[in-house]
Write an enzyme that holds these catalytic residues in place. Structure first.
Site, mmCIF file in Angstrom:
data_model
loop_
_atom_site.group_PDB
_atom_site.id
_atom_site.type_symbol
_atom_site.label_atom_id
_atom_site.label_comp_id
_atom_site.label_asym_id
_atom_site.label_seq_id
_atom_site.Cartn_x
_atom_site.Cartn_y
_atom_site.Cartn_z
ATOM 1 N N SER A 106 -10.759 -9.294 -5.588
ATOM 2 C CA SER A 106 -10.010 -9.819 -4.458
ATOM 3 C C SER A 106 -10.197 -11.326 -4.321
ATOM 4 O O SER A 106 -11.281 -11.860 -4.577
ATOM 5 C CB SER A 106 -10.486 -9.130 -3.175
ATOM 6 O OG SER A 106 -9.967 -9.771 -2.029
ATOM 7 N N TYR A 129 -3.835 -14.189 -3.020
ATOM 8 C CA TYR A 129 -3.041 -14.533 -1.838
ATOM 9 C C TYR A 129 -2.586 -15.979 -2.007
ATOM 10 O O TYR A 129 -3.361 -16.830 -2.463
ATOM 11 C CB TYR A 129 -3.869 -14.416 -0.564
ATOM 12 C CG TYR A 129 -4.200 -13.004 -0.148
ATOM 13 C CD1 TYR A 129 -3.214 -12.167 0.368
ATOM 14 C CD2 TYR A 129 -5.496 -12.520 -0.248
ATOM 15 C CE1 TYR A 129 -3.517 -10.871 0.759
ATOM 16 C CE2 TYR A 129 -5.802 -11.230 0.143
ATOM 17 C CZ TYR A 129 -4.811 -10.406 0.646
ATOM 18 O OH TYR A 129 -5.107 -9.126 1.030
ATOM 19 N N THR A 155 -0.323 -10.491 -4.383
ATOM 20 C CA THR A 155 -0.060 -9.678 -3.198
ATOM 21 C C THR A 155 1.101 -10.292 -2.422
ATOM 22 O O THR A 155 1.048 -11.458 -2.027
ATOM 23 C CB THR A 155 -1.314 -9.582 -2.308
ATOM 24 O OG1 THR A 155 -2.314 -8.853 -3.028
ATOM 25 C CG2 THR A 155 -1.009 -8.863 -1.009
ATOM 26 N N LYS A 240 2.243 -7.029 -6.464
ATOM 27 C CA LYS A 240 1.557 -5.957 -5.737
ATOM 28 C C LYS A 240 2.084 -5.872 -4.302
ATOM 29 O O LYS A 240 1.988 -6.845 -3.559
ATOM 30 C CB LYS A 240 0.051 -6.217 -5.718
ATOM 31 C CG LYS A 240 -0.769 -5.171 -4.980
ATOM 32 C CD LYS A 240 -2.253 -5.535 -5.018
ATOM 33 C CE LYS A 240 -3.116 -4.487 -4.331
ATOM 34 N NZ LYS A 240 -2.884 -4.448 -2.874
ATOM 35 N N HIS A 264 -0.697 -1.518 0.771
ATOM 36 C CA HIS A 264 -1.902 -2.242 1.204
ATOM 37 C C HIS A 264 -2.900 -1.289 1.871
ATOM 38 O O HIS A 264 -3.535 -1.638 2.873
ATOM 39 C CB HIS A 264 -1.527 -3.376 2.162
ATOM 40 C CG HIS A 264 -2.425 -4.569 2.082
ATOM 41 N ND1 HIS A 264 -2.028 -5.788 1.607
ATOM 42 C CD2 HIS A 264 -3.736 -4.726 2.418
ATOM 43 C CE1 HIS A 264 -3.028 -6.650 1.667
ATOM 44 N NE2 HIS A 264 -4.083 -6.026 2.157
#
Length: 391
Positions: A106, A129, A155, A240, A264
């Site tokens: 992440s 992100y 994402t 994603k 998510h």
């Protein structure tokens, strides 16, 4: 107590973790309907096993973006893993490597890309992100490249953070002894305590809401297009957060190397479909769009799934509906909380063993033999009746 299935780790994690941390990992958005539906939808898919097939040898190996892995079960990005266990992402990386599968780190990890790379060899993807400051994004992507990460999982479902009521009640924030390590030197590694969710406030302040498929007419604003990411990295990009056929087509047209069907973990928009329900729609359009956009290439881009996978039977069902593989999230952090690296290793092994058994009992010796005809669903009952006259 002997652990016999993946779901048993959650109760142990709930006992061991502070309430704020457990609730952060476990909860979904608003009414949490989609959170329950991610699991319930799998129970509406039944098997049509084939018998009297020699299943002495079962091959679960597969290739993802050119990398061979031991099974189509991979680790999804889950944030802030050192809240679960002191070794956090280090332990998860080692467990994934030992299992011969992929770990996705992440952006909001409590170990940096360099630290995770230092744990040893392994195939790792980096979840991204997009921040308002694109220089931050560029630095982060290039650090991931240098650290040996093999793909970017972009994402796309978080222009704002979903309303996670447990986090609001708990005034969730990152514990003071931890930081978002990838941003530590950029004054973005800490999270302020607020009157609701510290993470929601962090996202509101930092994440770029203007991220778009569309190329702006103004060249000065072209950095807002998703294709911008392809200009700063040679790594393949997985999109994603896709749940619809329309967005699957756009992902292919924008050069995505793959799609991850994801809601998510039911933490963003409540009352969206379970990912297993959305999968087939996405599969059909992704394959169709790929055939149109890249006629010279045989096959299609891979489509993966995350959300609700707790059994080897779930993995089989996802592959029967066309997925190239699945990613697991909560089982990793719950097992990490319960037993560190050993817990994550056991989760991966249990899912592998269950999946292998499901393949054998369904008459499938390789992933290529798993087909849509091995399952029936409550949304295609007429299709199942089609087989009745031939029985």
């Amino acid at each position: 107590m002997e652990i016999t299935n993946v779901t048993e780790y959650e109760a142990i994690a709930k006992q061991k973790l502070p309430k704020m941390v457990y609730d952060y990992y476990a909860s979904g958005a608003e009414d949490q309907w989609t959170l329950a539906e991610n699991r319930n939808a799998f129970s509406r898919i039944l098997f049509r096993p084939r018998i009297l097939i020699d299943v002495t040898n079962i091959d679960m190996t597969t290739t993802v973006l050119g990398f061979k892995i031991s099974m189509p079960i991979m680790i999804a990005p889950t944030a802030m893993q050192k809240m679960a266990h002191p070794e956090g992402e280090y332990a998860t990386a080692r467990a994934a490597s030992a299992a011969g599968t992929i770990m996705t780190l992440s952006s909001w990890s409590t170990s940096s890309v360099e630290e995770v790379a230092s744990t040893g060899p392994g195939i790792r993807f980096f979840q991204l992100y997009v921040y308002k400051d694109r220089n931050v994004v560029t630095q982060l992507v290039r650090r991931a490249e240098r650290a040996g990460f093999k793909a970017i999982a972009l994402t796309v479902d978080t222009p704002r953070l979903g309303r996670r009521e447990a986090d609001i009640k708990n005034r969730f924030t990152l514990p003071p002894f931890l930081t978002l390590k990838n941003f530590e030197g950029l004054d973005l590694g800490k999270m302020d305590k607020t009157s609701d969710s510290g993470l929601a406030s962090y996202v509101a302040g930092q994440i770029d809401r203007s991220l778009s498929w569309k190329l702006s007419d103004n060249p000065a604003l072209n950095k807002q297009d998703v294709k911008w990411l392809q200009t700063i990295t040679s790594l393949p990009i997985l999109v994603k957060g896709v749940l619809t056929a329309e967005d699957a087509r756009l992902a292919v047209q924008n050069g995505a190397a793959g799609i991850i069907v994801s809601n998510h973990g039911a933490r963003q928009l409540d009352y969206v479909p379970a990912t297993i329900m959305a999968l087939e729609e996405v599969m059909l359009l992704a394959a169709d769009a790929f055939a149109i956009v890249v006629k010279a290439v045989q096959g299609r881009i891979p489509v993966f799934l995350d959300g609700g996978v707790r059994r080897g039977t779930d993995v089989f069902k996802a592959l029967a509906l066309g997925a190239s593989g699945v990613f697991i999230g909560r089982p990793v952090v719950f097992s990490l909380a319960a037993d560190g690296e050993a817990g994550v290793r056991k989760v991966l092994q249990m899912l592998r063993d269950e999946f292998e058994l499901t393949m054998a009992l369904s008459g499938c010796r390789s992933l290529q033999e798993i087909t849509r005809d091995h399952i029936t669903t409550d949304w295609d009952a007429p299709r199942y009746r089609h087989f009745a006259p031939r029985l």
